[in-house]
Design an enzyme around this catalytic site. Structure first.
Site, PDB file in Angstrom:
ATOM      1  N   GLN A 363     -23.134  51.352  12.383  1.00 37.37           N
ATOM      2  CA  GLN A 363     -23.520  50.964  11.019  1.00 37.37           C
ATOM      3  C   GLN A 363     -23.769  49.415  11.159  1.00 37.37           C
ATOM      4  O   GLN A 363     -23.110  48.747  11.451  1.00 37.37           O
ATOM      5  CB  GLN A 363     -22.132  51.177   9.987  1.00 37.37           C
ATOM      6  CG  GLN A 363     -22.427  50.978   8.758  1.00 37.37           C
ATOM      7  CD  GLN A 363     -21.606  51.485   7.913  1.00 37.37           C
ATOM      8  OE1 GLN A 363     -20.624  52.113   8.222  1.00 37.37           O
ATOM      9  NE2 GLN A 363     -21.546  51.131   6.585  1.00 37.37           N
ATOM     10  N   ARG A 461     -32.798  54.275   2.290  1.00 37.03           N
ATOM     11  CA  ARG A 461     -32.144  54.301   0.868  1.00 37.03           C
ATOM     12  C   ARG A 461     -32.017  52.852  -0.029  1.00 37.03           C
ATOM     13  O   ARG A 461     -31.869  51.705   0.810  1.00 37.03           O
ATOM     14  CB  ARG A 461     -30.948  54.755   1.097  1.00 37.03           C
ATOM     15  CG  ARG A 461     -29.898  54.343   1.876  1.00 37.03           C
ATOM     16  CD  ARG A 461     -28.347  55.107   1.793  1.00 37.03           C
ATOM     17  NE  ARG A 461     -27.330  54.248   2.484  1.00 37.03           N
ATOM     18  CZ  ARG A 461     -25.972  54.264   2.347  1.00 37.03           C
ATOM     19  NH1 ARG A 461     -25.781  55.083   1.140  1.00 37.03           N
ATOM     20  NH2 ARG A 461     -25.164  53.840   2.903  1.00 37.03           N
TER      21      ARG A 461
END
Length: 545
Positions: A363, A461
């Site tokens: 991440q 996103r």
């Protein structure tokens, strides 16, 4: 944040007249009203902002706008308002730090705040100084970063908002970002519409049908330049037998405030260097030259799951100094798929060039935080939002690979390759991917092929309201979901973001089922995202020798 801004503007105006009096004795007496000619120019200029009324009041009471002002003088006055309030914000955050002994999370948040506000101060000063010489694109890049840093401070305090002092500071930072936005919006209008303030408009984006620097009908998007091929090392780092056995020691040996006439080249020999590396703001034109991806490796494991560690300071390598270059190395964060945010590489280096480098993580692998960056022929690997930030960055000829992240992968997972963080439509930021390939690692693709319906991957996103990301002439493999793009939360940013695609190929490039809030870039406007237009790279990226 917008609603808080309007509630705080009146209290701010009271502050600015008082605090400015302390700093500038000539303002101790009541501020005179501007002349009618000045007021008219102020009103016209402020129509270019998102908050015209607050803009007019702040400029009228600043006592900085001369009679019959030029457009640049009005912009400089807006920058002055921003810089004065920035000083106040720094003082308020310093007070938080002093009152936070024993609270590690709040202490670290305040320290990071002070660091990014210092960077905002430097970039605002550079932008102001550059206006008379006509360096408008530079000024826009620097003010875009200055605004981003102010928002970063606000965002960091949000997670430690457990005292009235923090809450008051966040409210003030709301006002500060509003005034900085005003100056940046006027600068954007000046760049696009000239010095006649009557023609200025509030900032628009591609979603509004507004395209900057386009019209060549598909000019060459790629660029042949990059890190120079023939560089001579100033110092060498190696595991044994060298003067420097740590990369950080070599960075510390580089000259401060290098004026750009030459680069300081650090040859990092093959080996694994387990350390946290920081290239500070004053260390400019530093070059990391490795012996190849997978051979020269800088590694760390800081992550948000550790006490006091933020996403920002979790980076294995973090660069602030402008003109940074790197070639032939791997930078990784080994925190693992079970950890939270764990950055491998973070860059705030304006005019930076990264070529033939590998970034490995899970991440938040690559934090392209701010300013203008160029990545060429790089390998970037991760899963959740693994390329993120609010920079103006072009990725050319790069390989993007999704890796597994769940400890129980059979349950399926949803990944987004990008999460761009533009907070204001006047910021000249965005991610551009040109001629890149998007796929999964071999390990991930085994999972995907076994259960393709539960493993979903998206191009991006919207981390922030005006997120901007485009993919042009890229090869998208089958792991890309037919929707293409994923919401962040509900309908947040879906009406203000810009997500575009142009002439992509591969099984994941079918746009027939794309979400309606994404776009296909018109051919006549695709050169908006060229190296020349988007990051002015033809002026600073070294051309082939």
């Amino acid at each position: 944040m917008a609603s808080v801004f309007f509630f705080t503007v009146l209290s701010f105006l009271l502050f600015i007249s008082i605090s400015s009096s302390r700093e500038l004795p000539r303002q101790i007496s009541p501020t005179p009203l501007p002349s009618s000619s000045s007021q008219t120019e102020i009103q016209q200029a402020c129509k270019a902002t998102r908050n015209p009324q607050a803009c007019e009041i702040s400029l009228s009471q600043s006592n900085q706008v001369p009679p019959n002002p030029t457009a640049l003088q009005i912009i400089q006055s807006a920058f002055w308002v921003s810089s004065q309030n920035l000083k106040k914000a720094q003082g308020m955050v310093t007070s938080i730090l002093e009152a936070s002994a024993g609270n590690q999370n709040r202490t670290n948040a305040a320290k990071t705040c002070l660091q990014v506000l210092s960077m905002s101060e430097a970039r605002t000063s550079s932008a102001t100084d550059s206006l008379p010489s006509g360096k408008i694109k530079d000024a826009r890049a620097w003010m875009s970063a200055g605004l981003s840093y102010q928002y970063d401070c606000w965002s960091g305090l949000k997670y430690v908002n457990d005292t009235g002092m923090v809450n008051e500071t966040m409210s003030f930072l709301d006002s500060l970002t509003g005034f900085t936005s005003n100056g940046l919006s006027m600068l954007m209008a000046y760049d696009n519409f000239g010095n006649k303030t009557a023609s200025w408009k509030a900032p628009q984006t591609e979603r509004d049908g507004f395209w900057e620097g386009s019209g060549n009908g598909g000019a060459q998007l790629g660029f042949s330049g990059g890190v120079p091929s023939k560089l001579t090392a100033d110092v060498t780092v190696c595991a044994a037998g060298c003067k420097y056995q740590k990369v950080q020691d070599a960075v510390d040996a580089s000259p401060a405030n290098n004026d750009g006439t030459r680069r300081f080249v650090i040859h990092i020999k093959e080996g694994v260097y387990t350390e946290t590396v920081r290239v500070p703001f004053e260390k400019k034109n530093v070059v990391f030259l490795g012996d190849g991806m997978g051979k020269t490796v800088i590694t760390g494991s800081l992550n948000v799951g550790l006490l006091g560690v933020t996403t920002y300071n979790s980076a294995t390598v973090g660069v602030l100094g402008d003109g940074f270059m790197a070639s032939g190395l791997t930078i990784q964060n080994t925190a693992g798929p079970g950890a939270k945010q764990a950055v491998a590489f973070r860059s705030d280096s304006d005019l930076s060039v990264i070529e033939n480098c590998e970034f490995l993580g899970n991440q938040d692998t690559l934090y392209a935080h701010s300013l203008r960056q160029f990545y060429k022929s790089c390998h970037i690997q991760g899963n959740v939002d693994f390329i993120f930030g609010n920079s103006a960055t072009i990725f050319q000829d790069c390989q993007l690979l999704v890796s597994p992240r769940q400890l129980v992968p059979e349950k399926g997972e949803t990944n987004a390759i990008t999460a761009h963080g533009r907070t204001d439509p006047a910021q000249s930021t965005g991610f551009v991917f040109r001629n890149c390939s998007i796929n999964g690692t071999e390990e991930y693709m085994k999972l995907y092929r076994s259960k393709p319906l539960v493993h979903k991957n998206f191009l991006g996103r919207p981390w922030k309201e005006y997120s901007r990301t485009v993919f042009t002439n890229c090869n998208l493999e089958a792991l890309i979901n037919p929707n293409g793009w994923n919401p962040w939360m509900g309908d947040f940013a879906l009406k203000t973001l810009y997500y575009g695609e142009f002439k992509n190929s591969g099984p994941g490039s079918d746009v027939s089922k794309r979400v309606p809030w994404s776009s296909q870039i018109p051919a006549e406007h695709v050169d908006t995202y060229s190296v020349h237009n988007f990051i002015q790279g033809d002026q600073w990226i070294p051309k082939p020798s």
